[in-house]
Design an enzyme around this catalytic site. Structure first.
Site, PDB file in Angstrom:
ATOM      1  N   CYS A 116      33.422  20.641 -18.670  1.00  0.00           N
ATOM      2  CA  CYS A 116      34.736  20.511 -18.010  1.00  0.00           C
ATOM      3  C   CYS A 116      35.716  21.605 -18.412  1.00  0.00           C
ATOM      4  O   CYS A 116      36.793  21.716 -17.823  1.00  0.00           O
ATOM      5  CB  CYS A 116      35.331  19.142 -18.303  1.00  0.00           C
ATOM      6  SG  CYS A 116      34.398  17.817 -17.513  1.00  0.00           S
ATOM      7  N   HIS A 256      43.115  19.019 -17.280  1.00  0.00           N
ATOM      8  CA  HIS A 256      41.859  18.519 -16.737  1.00  0.00           C
ATOM      9  C   HIS A 256      42.000  17.042 -16.363  1.00  0.00           C
ATOM     10  O   HIS A 256      42.604  16.264 -17.099  1.00  0.00           O
ATOM     11  CB  HIS A 256      40.744  18.700 -17.765  1.00  0.00           C
ATOM     12  CG  HIS A 256      39.423  18.219 -17.251  1.00  0.00           C
ATOM     13  ND1 HIS A 256      38.874  18.718 -16.099  1.00  0.00           N
ATOM     14  CD2 HIS A 256      38.577  17.258 -17.697  1.00  0.00           C
ATOM     15  CE1 HIS A 256      37.734  18.101 -15.867  1.00  0.00           C
ATOM     16  NE2 HIS A 256      37.530  17.208 -16.806  1.00  0.00           N
ATOM     17  N   ASN A 286      37.144  13.264 -11.386  1.00  0.00           N
ATOM     18  CA  ASN A 286      36.873  14.410 -12.263  1.00  0.00           C
ATOM     19  C   ASN A 286      35.911  15.361 -11.556  1.00  0.00           C
ATOM     20  O   ASN A 286      34.726  15.056 -11.420  1.00  0.00           O
ATOM     21  CB  ASN A 286      36.275  13.897 -13.572  1.00  0.00           C
ATOM     22  CG  ASN A 286      35.959  15.007 -14.553  1.00  0.00           C
ATOM     23  OD1 ASN A 286      36.087  16.193 -14.227  1.00  0.00           O
ATOM     24  ND2 ASN A 286      35.538  14.630 -15.747  1.00  0.00           N
TER      25      ASN A 286
HETATM   26  O1  UT7 Z   1      35.633  15.233 -18.522  1.00  0.00           O
HETATM   27  C1  UT7 Z   1      34.625  14.962 -19.368  1.00  0.00           C
HETATM   28  C2  UT7 Z   1      34.859  14.003 -20.318  1.00  0.00           C
HETATM   29  N1  UT7 Z   1      34.820  12.631 -19.927  1.00  0.00           N
HETATM   30  C3  UT7 Z   1      35.871  11.896 -20.230  1.00  0.00           C
HETATM   31  O2  UT7 Z   1      36.894  12.387 -20.646  1.00  0.00           O
HETATM   32  C4  UT7 Z   1      35.718  10.412 -20.102  1.00  0.00           C
HETATM   33  C5  UT7 Z   1      36.339   9.737 -21.274  1.00  0.00           C
HETATM   34  N2  UT7 Z   1      36.142   8.285 -21.284  1.00  0.00           N
HETATM   35  C6  UT7 Z   1      36.784   7.481 -20.404  1.00  0.00           C
HETATM   36  O3  UT7 Z   1      37.496   7.928 -19.532  1.00  0.00           O
HETATM   37  C7  UT7 Z   1      36.633   5.999 -20.602  1.00  0.00           C
HETATM   38  O4  UT7 Z   1      36.008   5.745 -21.812  1.00  0.00           O
HETATM   39  C8  UT7 Z   1      35.856   5.285 -19.459  1.00  0.00           C
HETATM   40  C9  UT7 Z   1      36.669   5.312 -18.196  1.00  0.00           C
HETATM   41  C10 UT7 Z   1      34.516   5.949 -19.232  1.00  0.00           C
HETATM   42  C11 UT7 Z   1      35.629   3.827 -19.835  1.00  0.00           C
HETATM   43  O5  UT7 Z   1      36.871   3.172 -20.081  1.00  0.00           O
HETATM   44  P1  UT7 Z   1      37.104   2.343 -21.416  1.00  0.00           P
HETATM   45  O6  UT7 Z   1      38.463   1.795 -21.341  1.00  0.00           O
HETATM   46  O7  UT7 Z   1      36.776   3.217 -22.588  1.00  0.00           O
HETATM   47  O8  UT7 Z   1      36.065   1.170 -21.255  1.00  0.00           O
HETATM   48  P2  UT7 Z   1      34.911   0.731 -22.271  1.00  0.00           P
HETATM   49  O9  UT7 Z   1      33.787   1.682 -22.231  1.00  0.00           O
HETATM   50  O10 UT7 Z   1      35.538   0.406 -23.581  1.00  0.00           O
HETATM   51  O11 UT7 Z   1      34.456  -0.607 -21.617  1.00  0.00           O
HETATM   52  C12 UT7 Z   1      35.300  -1.810 -21.599  1.00  0.00           C
HETATM   53  C13 UT7 Z   1      34.595  -2.887 -20.816  1.00  0.00           C
HETATM   54  C14 UT7 Z   1      33.154  -3.095 -21.243  1.00  0.00           C
HETATM   55  O12 UT7 Z   1      32.859  -4.467 -21.117  1.00  0.00           O
HETATM   56  P3  UT7 Z   1      32.869  -5.438 -22.401  1.00  0.00           P
HETATM   57  O13 UT7 Z   1      31.811  -4.864 -23.311  1.00  0.00           O
HETATM   58  O14 UT7 Z   1      34.248  -5.333 -22.968  1.00  0.00           O
HETATM   59  O15 UT7 Z   1      32.538  -6.762 -21.820  1.00  0.00           O
HETATM   60  C15 UT7 Z   1      32.360  -2.337 -20.210  1.00  0.00           C
HETATM   61  O16 UT7 Z   1      31.052  -2.831 -20.041  1.00  0.00           O
HETATM   62  O17 UT7 Z   1      34.545  -2.520 -19.440  1.00  0.00           O
HETATM   63  C16 UT7 Z   1      33.190  -2.554 -18.975  1.00  0.00           C
HETATM   64  N3  UT7 Z   1      33.038  -1.506 -17.973  1.00  0.00           N
HETATM   65  C17 UT7 Z   1      33.332  -1.690 -16.683  1.00  0.00           C
HETATM   66  N4  UT7 Z   1      33.807  -2.760 -16.003  1.00  0.00           N
HETATM   67  C18 UT7 Z   1      34.032  -2.596 -14.687  1.00  0.00           C
HETATM   68  C19 UT7 Z   1      32.591  -0.232 -18.153  1.00  0.00           C
HETATM   69  N5  UT7 Z   1      32.610   0.428 -16.978  1.00  0.00           N
HETATM   70  C20 UT7 Z   1      33.056  -0.451 -16.054  1.00  0.00           C
HETATM   71  C21 UT7 Z   1      33.307  -0.363 -14.680  1.00  0.00           C
HETATM   72  N6  UT7 Z   1      33.791  -1.462 -14.033  1.00  0.00           N
HETATM   73  N7  UT7 Z   1      33.084   0.761 -13.962  1.00  0.00           N
END
Ligand code: UT7
Length: 331
Positions: A116, A256, A286
């Site tokens: 990125c 970004h 993204n």
């Molecule tokens: O540009 C390159 C670099 N990439 C980035 O900068 C991405 C950086 N990371 C992020 O933007 C975030 O970590 C994500 C958007 C990918 C995820 O958001 P988060 O707030 O960190 O969620 P999480 O991974 O902590 O997941 C929280 C909950 C989990 O469920 P439990 O374990 O709490 O029951 C996940 O399984 O949300 C669940 N979850 C979803 N639920 C609905 C994960 N993805 C989804 C989804 N829809 N798409």
């Protein structure tokens, strides 16, 4: 004689027509519009659906947009840098094909890959050649067909990425406008948190790697998020300190677009008002290497000659950094 600086003198962009909305994604994986919107700020993204077209198609369209707007003779272009994490082919530079297709027959060209941060690093490379006095017109393209490496059964990655292309022209400037300073860094610890496991020299393609879905992007979102927030904000505040500028002096943040919460955290650390933060994540998600030039294209009419712009990015590798640039034209 005053020092030659490297200024952006034109911008072009292209996104494909097909819109993948949060509601459509909710029919494909277990997710919903509310979760995606509140966790990322994304509402929809564009996908290149036509078969047989790769990132070059997106980059060429963006370059053609720039060439038409600027009324530029492509034969005058000295160099084409193609920033991308999704080249058309593993071998044979996408840049060479794109340069030929746009008629940049007097240019040399190569690809630049830093996930990125590819476009941000490309800005540094293009500006260095101009500042050295070696070339006069450098076309920097950023384009990615992220849909070619995304697993649309994995809800943790497929909600984030989209396809797009952007391009800028760098030329010498004798008024002190253009790139002023940069703070660029990498940390290989990031390789474990965001990667495509197979298809490279460590693990070449095989039936097994395909069956295991190892040709798609995998990320540990939480860890990437943590590093992204602290490193992008650190780089942006460092470049402000080094150049003695405060939040009031900064006219625009061009960051970004991976997650709105990462952009907000960076803007907060910089003490920036929301209306100075360029944002299009809700429309495109993204787009990796295309994100920064797409922002410039969307906001081009609002950018004024002399405006202080801080660019910032964070991506796989890890790669990240910040660039301080003075805008060089009114459109
Ligand atoms: O540009 C390159 C670099 N990439 C980035 O900068 C991405 C950086 N990371 C992020 O933007 C975030 O970590 C994500 C958007 C990918 C995820 O958001 P988060 O707030 O960190 O969620 P999480 O991974 O902590 O997941 C929280 C909950 C989990 O469920 P439990 O374990 O709490 O029951 C996940 O399984 O949300 C669940 N979850 C979803 N639920 C609905 C994960 N993805 C989804 C989804 N829809 N798409």
């Amino acid at each position: 004689m005053s020092k030659i600086t490297a200024a952006i003198t034109a911008v072009g962009a292209y996104v494909p027509d097909y819109v993948l909305s949060n509601d459509i994604l909710a029919t494909m994986v277990d997710t919903n519009d509310e979760w995606i919107t509140t966790r990322t700020g994304i509402k929809e993204r564009r996908l290149l659906k036509e078969e047989g077209k790769g990132s070059s198609f997106l980059g060429i369209k963006a370059a053609e947009d720039l060439i038409a707007k600027k009324n530029l003779d492509p034969k005058e272009i000295d160099m084409v840098i193609f920033a991308t994490a999704t080249p058309d082919l593993p071998v044979a530079a996408t840049a060479a094909y794109a340069a030929s297709e746009i008629g940049a027959v007097n240019a040399f060209s190569y690809d630049l890959q830093a996930a990125c941060s590819s476009f941000l690093y490309g800005m540094s490379t293009a500006a260095s050649y101009i500042e050295a006095g070696r070339y006069k017109k450098i076309l920097l393209i950023g384009a990615d067909k992220m849909s070619s490496i995304i697993d649309y059964t994995d809800r943790t990655t497929c909600i984030i990425f989209g396809d797009g292309g952007g391009a800028v022209l760098f030329e010498p400037n004798d008024e002190g406008l253009g790139l002023q300073d940069e703070y660029l860094r990498t940390d290989g610890v990031g390789r474990e948190f965001l990667k495509i496991e197979a298809g490279g020299s460590i693990l070449p393609p095989s039936e097994e790697t395909v069956a295991n879905r190892q040709h798609f992007v995998q990320q540990d979102g939480k860890s990437v998020f943590k590093y992204a927030v602290s490193n992008m904000a650190d780089a942006s505040t460092k470049i402000m300190e080094r150049n003695n500028i405060s939040g009031e002096d900064v006219d625009w943040l061009v960051a970004h677009q991976a997650n709105k919460r990462i952009i907000d955290a960076t803007a907060n650390r910089m003490n920036l008002d929301q209306d100075k933060v360029l944002m299009n994540i809700h429309r495109y998600g993204n787009t990796t290497s295309a994100t920064l030039p797409l922002l410039l294209s969307d906001y081009e009419k609002q950018l004024k000659k002399g405006d202080n712009i801080v660019f910032a990015s964070f991506g796989g590798g890890f790669t990240w950094g910040s660039i301080f640039l003075k805008w060089a034209y009114n459109s």
